[in-house]
Scaffold this motif. Sequence first.
Motif, short mmCIF file in Angstrom:
data_model
loop_
_atom_site.label_atom_id
_atom_site.label_comp_id
_atom_site.label_asym_id
_atom_site.label_seq_id
_atom_site.Cartn_x
_atom_site.Cartn_y
_atom_site.Cartn_z
N LEU A 127 45.17 30.17 7.82
CA LEU A 127 46.28 30.04 6.89
C LEU A 127 45.80 30.13 5.44
O LEU A 127 46.44 30.77 4.59
N GLU A 128 44.67 29.51 5.17
CA GLU A 128 44.11 29.55 3.81
C GLU A 128 43.73 30.98 3.43
O GLU A 128 43.98 31.43 2.30
N LYS A 182 46.85 32.92 2.62
CA LYS A 182 47.36 32.58 1.30
C LYS A 182 46.59 33.32 0.21
O LYS A 182 47.15 33.84 -0.74
N GLU A 187 43.99 26.27 10.16
CA GLU A 187 44.03 26.00 8.73
C GLU A 187 43.16 26.99 7.96
O GLU A 187 43.52 27.43 6.87
N LYS A 207 43.00 23.49 15.38
CA LYS A 207 43.64 23.15 14.11
C LYS A 207 42.80 23.60 12.92
O LYS A 207 43.32 24.16 11.94
N ASP A 208 41.49 23.36 13.04
CA ASP A 208 40.60 23.80 11.97
C ASP A 208 40.64 25.32 11.82
O ASP A 208 40.67 25.85 10.69
#
Length: 248
Positions: free
Chosen positions: A224-225, A228, A221, A217-218
């Motif tokens: 994903l960051e 972005k 994320e 999960k880390d």
Amino acid sequence: LDLKSGEEIVGQWLTDASKVLSEYVCHQIIASTARASQFRALGRGWVWVQLSSTGNRKSKDMIPQEQRTRFKWWFENLDRVLRNRKTELKLMNFIGDMSGDTLEKYTVGYMPLSEFVFLVRGFYPTSRGPARPTIGIQKWCDNFRFLDRWATSREIQDAVNMPLPTNEERHAHSVKAQRHKERKKLQKERQKLKKQNGAQQQKEPGDGEDAEGKAYKDQFEALLESMKQEQQGLAGAEEPSEPSEPSE
């Protein structure tokens, strides 16, 4: 008296004196049924009988020998004897370990349900205190007074009624006792290992999966960051500039 006769007389006197001392201590042990039971619960060990002290601890020469005499007795288990009584073991010419045949007789070779190991200090007092201790095994007599306070079960009664074992029987008994001790130790280690495994199995299920999922999960994320940020950078680069006014 010649030297040989004198040694025999002294030896017989020491034997008789040891019997008197052991009989006195035995009466103290079976003063009550509860006390006899508590003594058996102590396990294997030696009964120490002290006839004379070494005097003042700071200076043994300050008190005359005739004023040092005192009588007391106590019990020490085998672990304590083998760990803290190396001086006495050396004086008695014992090897000092459980494998020694001579010491074996007085450690795992005697029958704790029907016998006691008595060690007496002070039969040979010197100016520097007691010399070599004497040691022996005393067995309960089946007609001993108040023996019923000791022999409270059929097993103990049968042990008391058995004849005095030979050295060969004592050796066989010591081997059996040593094997029992090893099996007990192994069983204790197995129980400890089983307890540790049980504690690990009692952990909440999926602990490892949760930790692994949290790591994924880390990572997701973070990815994903970063995506972005890249999209924002691309959007800024592709934004059209405002049209300039036509020149006259």
